[in-house]
Motif scaffolding. Structure first.
Motif, short mmCIF file in Angstrom:
data_model
loop_
_atom_site.label_atom_id
_atom_site.label_comp_id
_atom_site.label_asym_id
_atom_site.label_seq_id
_atom_site.Cartn_x
_atom_site.Cartn_y
_atom_site.Cartn_z
N ASP A 146 0.82 -1.23 0.00
CA ASP A 146 0.00 0.00 0.00
C ASP A 146 0.85 1.27 0.00
O ASP A 146 1.69 1.45 0.88
CB ASP A 146 -0.91 0.04 1.23
N SER A 155 5.08 4.09 1.75
CA SER A 155 4.63 2.71 1.48
C SER A 155 4.68 1.88 2.74
O SER A 155 5.57 2.08 3.59
CB SER A 155 5.53 2.02 0.45
N ALA A 180 -2.10 1.46 6.42
CA ALA A 180 -2.20 2.57 5.47
C ALA A 180 -2.77 3.85 6.07
O ALA A 180 -3.52 3.84 7.05
CB ALA A 180 -3.02 2.14 4.27
N ASP A 240 -7.22 2.95 7.62
CA ASP A 240 -6.88 3.65 6.37
C ASP A 240 -7.39 5.09 6.33
O ASP A 240 -8.12 5.48 5.40
CB ASP A 240 -7.41 2.87 5.15
N ARG A 252 -9.25 1.48 1.84
CA ARG A 252 -8.53 2.68 1.43
C ARG A 252 -9.40 3.69 0.66
O ARG A 252 -9.03 4.14 -0.43
CB ARG A 252 -7.30 2.30 0.60
N SER A 287 -4.72 -2.55 -4.16
CA SER A 287 -4.57 -1.29 -3.42
C SER A 287 -4.34 -0.09 -4.33
O SER A 287 -3.47 0.73 -4.09
CB SER A 287 -3.45 -1.43 -2.38
N SER A 333 -0.67 1.38 -7.82
CA SER A 333 -1.01 0.16 -7.08
C SER A 333 0.28 -0.65 -6.90
O SER A 333 1.35 -0.20 -7.30
CB SER A 333 -2.07 -0.65 -7.82
#
Ligand code: FRU
Length: 455
Positions: free
Chosen positions: A62, A85, A133, A213, A302, A367, A378
């Motif tokens: 992610d 990340s 995330a 997220d 997300r 993602s 992604s």
């Protein structure tokens, strides 16, 4: 409690809160989700080997770019774009990475050849036993960072509690590179309330729980500041005793003629919202979700909004295995569009499907995150499985698994949107983040512009 002193910020909070009063979530209905189809407009091209590793020694999954407050991609002094990340050493099996996820950053002038910057937070600063995330923006040399604190620090065994956390630090950036430093103490800013959003306890008996997220977002039409996030809808009943509400099934004829398969009511993913309540970004008020997928899907992951053409495009990512019984959708990017932040979100593409993994490689990426220019980042997930299911994977030799997980940024995809129609129009370089700005917006609370904020 709420604003103690009625300063300018308090007015903004009260007026933003008013706009949400009486708002009900939009529903992603079973009727809509039955329209999900993989087509030539939404199937991603097969990712061909060889591909590059974003970090040779790390799994990278992610990812989110450093943004300006208005959502555009930040370009720091020295000309750097930055991405964050989730990462873990490549020595662990890919499935294990979620248990030890660490947020690292990378920077590049071309938004493509990412230079590793190291961990974002000094050892011991971040909350949770690991971090999942989030999102981040920069303003006047300071970074405002939101993330998921998963589990508890120093826990004896891995737990899955999820809370949302905030940290503020300073940005140092020049021709030589980018550094984040002088982080203030981290705070927990959101925990599930059990009323709109399920607590971990309430979710027992359901499949997979989420409260995570956090995505910072300022509504360009109102100036109101929100976090949107992945949650599950709380109900007084245990998941097992729930029934599907008519509004989650569909309308008129569809509703009456539809037998919803048993167990569907266990699925209750939503896109949650919290409203900013203090100017230091540490106090937020939970509001009713903007979108719910009760009886449709367990995980709307997300969530993020892209405001283009004066409309609100809400995107989430979801998995095949989290669709309720009787519904079938691939691992993909799903989207919805509305005329207002709290408006009626209707599916984009085919029943919501905007980017699908191709049938030949059903798990090749995940993602997706859509940027202001509708390019989509992604990561490469499992590929070359040749029919092996994800459930079978853990029982196969380690080397087989290692050889089939990408753990690196996927080729960026360029999307186009016309009304509710969407299309993948181009495949770009792996991990490419282009400079892109957000549609210009006034950033003044509507009540302030209209002169009726009250005192
Ligand atoms: C999506 C996701 C996120 C979570 C992270 C954990 O891929 O499930 O919702 O933050 O992965 O690794």
């Amino acid at each position: 409690g709420r604003c103690r002193k009625c300063n300018k910020f308090c007015k903004k909070f009260e007026c933003c809160l008013e706009q949400s009063q009486g708002a009900t979530p939009s529903a992603w209905t079973r009727q809509q989700a039955e329209q999900i189809r993989i087509t030539s407009a939404n199937a991603a091209p097969i990712i061909e080997e060889p591909f590059e590793d974003t970090a040779p020694d790390l799994w990278v999954w992610d990812t989110w770019p450093l943004r300006e407050k208005d959502g555009s991609i930040a370009v720091l002094p020295g000309g750097w774009r930055v991405i964050f990340s989730l990462t873990a050493p490549r020595s662990v099996l890919p499935g294990k990475r979620h248990d030890i996820a660490t947020i690292r950053y990378f920077y590049a002038r071309d938004g493509q050849d990412w230079i590793p910057g190291g961990v974002v937070f000094p050892e011991g600063d971040a909350l949770g036993s690991r971090q999942w995330a989030g999102s981040a923006f920069v303003e006047n040399g300071e970074i405002f960072f939101f993330y998921t604190a998963t589990g508890r620090r120093n826990e004896a065994q891995v737990t899955y509690e999820q809370r949302m956390a905030f940290a503020k630090g300073e940005v140092f950036s020049n021709l030589n590179g980018v550094l984040f430093n002088n982080w203030e103490e981290h705070s927990i800013i959101l925990v599930p309330d059990g009323e709109f959003y399920q607590t971990q306890e309430q979710s027992s008996g359901g499949i997979i729980y989420s409260f995570r997220d956090p995505w910072y977002w300022i509504d360009p039409e109102s100036g109101c500041e929100y976090i949107i996030f992945e949650g599950n809808t709380a109900t007084p009943q245990q998941p097992i005793d729930r029934e599907c509400n008519p509004e989650n099934i569909g309308d008129g004829d569809f509703r009456s003629g539809n037998d919803v398969p048993d167990g569907s009511a266990n699925f209750n993913g939503n896109v949650g919202v919290a409203l900013l309540q203090s100017s230091d970004y540490r106090e937020w008020e939970l509001l009713p979700p903007i979108l719910e997928a009760d009886c449709v899907n367990q995980q709307l992951e997300r969530p993020h909004i892209v405001y283009v053409g004066g409309r609100y495009h809400l995107f989430i990512v979801s998995h095949k295995f989290t669709f309720a019984p009787g519904l079938d959708g691939p691992d993909g990017l799903y989207g919805f569009v509305a005329n207002d932040f709290r408006g009626n979100y209707v599916p984009l593409g085919e029943g919501g499907l905007v980017v699908a993994n191709p049938p030949e490689e059903p798990f090749q990426a995940y993602s997706w995150i859509v940027l202001p220019d509708l390019s989509t980042l992604s990561f490469i997930n499992y590929y070359n499985l040749d029919g092996v299911s994800l459930d079978q994977l853990p029982s196969l030799p380690e080397q087989f698994i290692f050889n089939r997980f990408g753990g690196t940024l996927a080729p960026t995809l360029q999307l186009s949107i016309n009304g509710t129609e969407t299309q993948i129009v181009n495949e770009l370089a792996q991990g490419l983040v282009m400079e892109s700005s957000t549609e210009s917006a006034p950033f003044t609370p509507r009540c302030e512009r209209d002169g009726n904020c009250g005192d």
